[in-house]
Design an enzyme around this catalytic site. Structure first.
Site, PDB file in Angstrom:
ATOM      1  N   GLU B  63       4.604 -10.838  -4.714  1.00 37.26           N
ATOM      2  CA  GLU B  63       5.155  -9.486  -4.564  1.00 37.26           C
ATOM      3  C   GLU B  63       5.959  -9.321  -3.283  1.00 37.26           C
ATOM      4  OE1 GLU B  63       2.016 -10.172  -5.264  1.00 37.26           O
ATOM      5  OE2 GLU B  63       1.580  -9.305  -7.234  1.00 37.26           O
ATOM      6  N   PHE B  86      -0.080  -2.496 -10.858  1.00 40.91           N
ATOM      7  CA  PHE B  86      -1.039  -1.458 -10.444  1.00 40.91           C
ATOM      8  C   PHE B  86      -0.719  -1.040  -9.009  1.00 40.91           C
ATOM      9  CE2 PHE B  86      -3.450  -3.666 -13.694  1.00 40.91           C
ATOM     10  CZ  PHE B  86      -4.386  -2.770 -14.201  1.00 40.91           C
ATOM     11  N   ASP B  88      -2.735  -0.213  -6.914  1.00 41.36           N
ATOM     12  CA  ASP B  88      -3.793  -0.820  -6.095  1.00 41.36           C
ATOM     13  C   ASP B  88      -3.334  -2.144  -5.474  1.00 41.36           C
ATOM     14  OD1 ASP B  88      -6.475   0.684  -7.569  1.00 41.36           O
ATOM     15  OD2 ASP B  88      -4.675   0.395  -8.771  1.00 41.36           O
ATOM     16  N   HIS B 132      -8.531  -1.128  -9.375  1.00 39.23           N
ATOM     17  CA  HIS B 132      -7.555  -0.955 -10.467  1.00 39.23           C
ATOM     18  C   HIS B 132      -7.466   0.488 -10.956  1.00 39.23           C
ATOM     19  CE1 HIS B 132      -8.138  -5.342 -10.715  1.00 39.23           C
ATOM     20  NE2 HIS B 132      -7.054  -5.412 -11.448  1.00 39.23           N
TER      21      HIS B 132
END
Lengths: 335, 346
Positions: B63, B86, B88, B132
């Site tokens: 990411e 997500f 999170d 999550h």
């Protein structure tokens, strides 16, 4: 290092137990999630039933867990992934509170607060996380603690081939090598990061080839075979225990089920899993043991019965346990 | 007269992205499982077949790299959409989001445009536990430099997504899993509604009164809009007329709409699925408090949110911490009596 009969039988029994656990969980998980008992128009309702939420099962990946954990003692640390059951069982986490946790019961490892991706057992030194690549930094921490305390304990971080491209993985490999920490990094290559195959995500074939860039040995295990894993990893365990630093191991393994239960797997070739199951590592080890005269048919039946009973008992306990009182949600934010 | 069809929020988002990609070849999508899978929550369904892997790019689980790549590509004149499954998970690449994407335009004195849309799933209610199930829009709205969009239904989602892609700034587009109309998760059916085939935009910073009322104002967003509408229906049976205000975007925030509604009803309930302290509910309460010279209250402000605990896994625990329809009803009844509800998590 060759596995003796005792280790071989232990690995076989644990693999049988893990497989039985995952298959039982797959069937229990579906309870209450299918029509007609769910909202109209849904094919499946992930939030319903006695075991709600995401469920990532490790059927097929047993050799990675047992081949490594066969070398470990209770003081050694294991940090697992979001697909954690095989690691937890192989490390010795008791099935009863582990299962109760997945049922959200007060008798669970985390009193129902954690769930299946967040299993914490400080007694058997096991933990895991729902975040990809998150197993490596805490394993470095366990290794550092062992080193500072003058213990010969080791730490194992399991991670998938998909996680291998996460920053935390690279940072941890460098740190462990730099500080010569007693950590064994194990890349579990099941070829799929949810729907993305390794070939679309990683620029090289073997993650283990990256070891040299960090100044540690890289070990490749080409087959999904418990004995092969056990023998290949032995030098890495010995290195870590004797203060010679970390190693990176990669094991080629197979994911028999979807990424999560309910995954339609539209991305996966239809015949792939059927072919993978032809090389199932569990009957393979049974055949090996029997042809070497290390296990009789009767012994095999006894092992299978014992393993199944433990799983049955754990699920029965989880079902009859109580839910936590709602207000307990407010407890344990701080120690 | 344009054709409309009933779409799920997931279909509406995917349609908005697809239509914008057809209109503007600078738009492309990056993320995990957005290709063949069509996005874990369906936000890119069918787009790979339409546009191919050059414009619908599955990424490694890297990411920091791909969010940073979106920032760099935007600075170079493209218009990337990056999905990060997500909310999170934003922690793993937070630096790229809040130190770079959110600040570079400012630090460049306005000389750089970063038209990035970050899409992500939020929310709980289905036992996915603490890593999550978070909402976290309050966290990202708190940091200057990101526009924050949180739709409650398919119609709004399409118009807001089209607007997001055309905006020259970073936009965080957050969709609640429990209103996407997924075939594998229970959802509030009010979130699937009539959506025009033709393209349209909904401007940011314009809240919507989704139900008119005279006794109290429920300020809310995302899935909580659907819960509030059900609660309002229940309250109507008890003779209480609740107005429901859907904020739709947090940055920019339609402060005028909040004040206008609360001035009309004299009572404010803020219903939120994010954490209670230092968040959205406090912001809305403060806004009203700062305007008590023009807004007369008949009761103290009431806030409903997650009581500062991580989202627990076990169903009874999760149900207890995430505000439910019945909690909104009870809090509204208490407001009508001029006091806050008893027995609610503080």
């Amino acid at each position: 290092m060759q596995a003796n009969k005792e280790k071989l039988l232990w690995m076989y029994e644990k693999m049988v137990e893990i497989r039985n656990y995952e298959e039982t969980m797959a069937s229990v998980y579906l309870e209450g999630k299918l029509p007609p008992n769910i909202q109209q128009g849904l094919a499946f309702d992930i939030g319903s039933g006695p075991v709600p939420g995401e469920m990532h099962l490790a059927a097929g990946q047993e050799p990675v867990a047992v081949g490594i954990c066969a070398h470990l003692k209770q003081e050694d640390t294991v940090v697992g992934t979001h697909r954690p059951h095989h690691f937890a069982i192989a490390k010795g986490v008791p099935l009863t509170p582990m299962t109760a946790e997945m049922f959200g019961k007060v008798t669970g490892l985390g009193k129902g607060k954690g769930g299946h991706m967040h299993l914490f057992d400080p007694v058997h030194k096991f933990s895991c996380s729902g975040l990809i690549g998150a197993s490596l930094p805490p394993a470095c921490g366990a290794g550092l603690a062992a080193k500072k305390m003058g213990k010969d304990w080791v730490a194992v971080a399991f991670f998938g081939e998909g996680a291998a491209n996460q920053g935390a993985v690279h940072e941890s490999l460098n740190l462990a090598a730099l500080w010569q920490l007693p950590v064994i990094f194990v890349c579990e290559d099941n070829k799929w990061a949810i729907s993305v195959p390794k070939t679309s995500a990683t620029s090289i074939e073997w993650v283990a080839d990256r070891a040299s860039a960090y100044g540690m040995p890289g070990i490749k295990v080409a087959h999904n075979d418990a004995v092969e894993v056990y023998e290949a990893v032995a030098p890495a365990i010995a290195r870590a225990r004797s203060g010679k630093g970390p190693s990176l191991i990669e094991v080629k393994t197979d994911r028999y089920l979807g990424h999560f239960q309910g995954d339609p797997e539209v991305y996966r070739p239809k015949d792939e899993v059927a072919n993978l199951r032809k090389n199932d590592p569990i009957p393979k080890l049974a055949t090996q043991l029997k042809s070497a005269g290390q296990m009789t048919d009767a012994e095999e039946a006894a092992i299978v019965a014992r393993a199944r009973q433990r799983v049955t008992d754990a699920f029965a306990f989880a079902r009859k346990s109580d839910y936590p009182a709602p207000q307990e949600a407010l407890q344990h934010v701080f120690a | 007269m344009t054709t409309t069809r009933k779409l799920t929020m997931a279909q509406a988002i995917a349609e908005a992205i697809g239509q914008e990609m057809e209109r503007d070849n600078k738009v492309f999508v990056m993320g995990e499982d957005i290709g063949k899978y069509g996005g874990i929550f369906g936000a890119t369904g069918g787009l790979l077949d339409k546009f191919g892997p050059e414009r619908i790019m599955d990424t490694p689980i890297s990411e920091t790299a791909f969010i940073g790549t979106a920032t760099g590509a935007a600075a170079a004149g493209l218009r990337p959409i990056a999905e990060l499954m997500f909310v999170d998970f934003f922690g793993v690449c937070m630096d790229q989001i809040y130190n770079h994407l959110a600040k570079n335009t400012y630090m460049a004195g306005g000389n750089i445009k970063l038209p990035v849309v970050l899409t992500t799933a939020i929310g709980g209610g289905y036992s996915d536990a603490a890593q999550h199930s978070q909402c976290l829009y309050g966290t990202f709205a708190h940091m200057p430099g990101l526009k924050v969009v949180v739709p409650s239904n398919a119609y709004d989602a399409k118009g807001l997504m089209t607007q997001a892609i055309r905006d020259d700034n970073p936009v965080l587009f957050m969709y609640h899993k429990g209103i996407m109309g997924l075939p594998w998760m229970a959802y509030f059916e009010g979130s699937s509604n009539e959506v025009p085939q033709a393209q349209y935009t909904i401007p940011f910073g314009v809240a919507k009164v989704v139900r008119e009322g005279t006794d109290l104002t429920i300020v809310t967003l995302s899935q909580m809009v659907q819960k509030s509408l059900l609660a309002a229906e229940e309250l109507k049976k008890q003779g209480i007329s609740a107005e429901v205000l859907d904020l739709r975007t947090l940055v920019p925030l339609d402060r005028k709409a909040v004040l206008k509604s609360v001035a009309k009803t004299g009572r404010l309930l803020v219903a939120d699925e994010d954490y209670l302290s230092f968040g959205l509910t406090g912001e809305i309460a403060a806004l009203v408090a700062e305007n008590l010279d023009t807004v007369a209250l008949k009761a103290p402000v009431k806030r409903l949110a997650v009581p500062d605990v991580p989202i627990p896994y076990s169903r009874p625990l999760e149900k207890f911490v995430i505000p439910q329809v019945e909690n909104i009803v009870a809090a509204s009844q208490a407001l009508m009596k001029g006091r806050v509800a008893e027995g609610q998590p503080a």
